[in-house]
Design a protein around this motif. Structure first.
Motif, PDB file in Angstrom:
ATOM      1  N   PRO A   1       0.655  -1.326  -0.132  1.00 28.86           N
ATOM      2  CA  PRO A   1      -0.170   0.042   0.120  1.00 28.86           C
ATOM      3  C   PRO A   1       0.861   1.066  -0.020  1.00 28.86           C
ATOM      4  O   PRO A   1       0.398   2.380  -0.526  1.00 28.86           O
ATOM      5  N   GLU A   2       2.194   1.295   0.477  1.00 24.99           N
ATOM      6  CA  GLU A   2       2.769   2.518   0.629  1.00 24.99           C
ATOM      7  C   GLU A   2       3.428   2.753  -0.977  1.00 24.99           C
ATOM      8  O   GLU A   2       3.616   4.125  -1.060  1.00 24.99           O
ATOM      9  N   ILE A   3       3.664   1.661  -1.619  1.00 25.90           N
ATOM     10  CA  ILE A   3       4.129   2.203  -2.810  1.00 25.90           C
ATOM     11  C   ILE A   3       3.122   2.570  -3.836  1.00 25.90           C
ATOM     12  O   ILE A   3       3.061   3.581  -4.549  1.00 25.90           O
ATOM     13  N   ALA A   4       1.658   1.846  -3.386  1.00 23.88           N
ATOM     14  CA  ALA A   4       0.560   2.422  -4.336  1.00 23.88           C
ATOM     15  C   ALA A   4       0.328   3.912  -3.964  1.00 23.88           C
ATOM     16  O   ALA A   4      -0.025   4.859  -4.985  1.00 23.88           O
ATOM     17  N   PHE A   5       0.415   4.220  -2.643  1.00 19.33           N
ATOM     18  CA  PHE A   5       0.239   5.685  -2.425  1.00 19.33           C
ATOM     19  C   PHE A   5       1.015   6.582  -2.868  1.00 19.33           C
ATOM     20  O   PHE A   5       0.893   7.747  -3.260  1.00 19.33           O
ATOM     21  N   ARG A   6       2.330   6.159  -2.844  1.00 22.80           N
ATOM     22  CA  ARG A   6       3.486   7.107  -3.716  1.00 22.80           C
ATOM     23  C   ARG A   6       3.163   7.324  -4.966  1.00 22.80           C
ATOM     24  O   ARG A   6       3.316   8.331  -5.832  1.00 22.80           O
ATOM     25  N   GLU A   7       2.790   6.190  -5.760  1.00 27.87           N
ATOM     26  CA  GLU A   7       2.536   6.258  -7.304  1.00 27.87           C
ATOM     27  C   GLU A   7       1.044   7.286  -7.287  1.00 27.87           C
ATOM     28  O   GLU A   7       1.214   8.007  -8.407  1.00 27.87           O
ATOM     29  N   THR A   8       0.311   7.034  -6.536  1.00 30.69           N
ATOM     30  CA  THR A   8      -0.718   7.716  -6.635  1.00 30.69           C
ATOM     31  C   THR A   8      -0.486   9.227  -6.532  1.00 30.69           C
ATOM     32  O   THR A   8      -1.121  10.137  -7.147  1.00 30.69           O
TER      33      THR A   8
END
Length: 160
Positions: free
Chosen positions: A119-126
């Motif tokens: 979820p942290e990678i997804a948050f940064r990409e978003t």
């Protein structure tokens, strides 16, 4: 004297100023046997018109040469070729639809929509994607300020 008239008619012919009767006179002269040696070079030009009138188109499909070669009117040939073109176009369309359907239904239906397991990678990409969108929107809004100034100036000049 006749040679001078023919030369004058030739000049008019090449300038596209002759009448049909004058052109017929030129054709008759160049298709006769007593053409002046000086004007022999123009003889094929006028002989071609007579030869072209006598030509007929003969149609022999697939290299087949019939015993009695009949001439077919040109509109019949156009009609036959139009039929063949429409048949060929139909085949191409059907093949295209068939290939599209075959490829569409034989693809593996994957549910991978580019999701991230962390979820942290997804948050940064978003955040990166939203920052790019925000940058484009801010550029558009900056351009709108110029339009707003223009609108105010226009309203001052052209009072309603």
């Amino acid at each position: 004297m006749a040679l001078d008239r023919i030369e004058i008619l030739l000049e008019k012919y090449f300038e596209a100023e002759t009448s049909i009767a004058e052109e017929q006179e030129l054709k008759n002269y160049f298709n006769s046997s007593d053409v002046a040696p000086l004007l022999e070079q123009y003889k094929p030009l006028f002989a071609y018109a007579v030869q072209a009138k006598q030509e007929q188109f003969s149609f022999a499909p697939f290299g087949f040469q019939p015993q009695v070669q009949a001439t077919i009117p040109l509109n019949t040939i156009k009609h036959k070729s139009a039929v063949w073109f429409s048949v060929a176009a139909s085949v191409v369309v059907l093949l295209g639809i068939g290939l599209f359907t075959f490829n569409h239904y034989n693809q593996q239906k994957s549910k991978d929509y580019g999701t991230y397991s962390d979820p942290e990678i997804a948050f940064r990409e978003t955040q990166k994607a939203l920052a790019m969108i925000s940058e484009s929107v801010n550029k558009g809004i900056g351009s709108m300020s110029y339009l707003n100034e223009f609108e105010q100036s226009k309203n001052r000049i052209f009072k309603k």
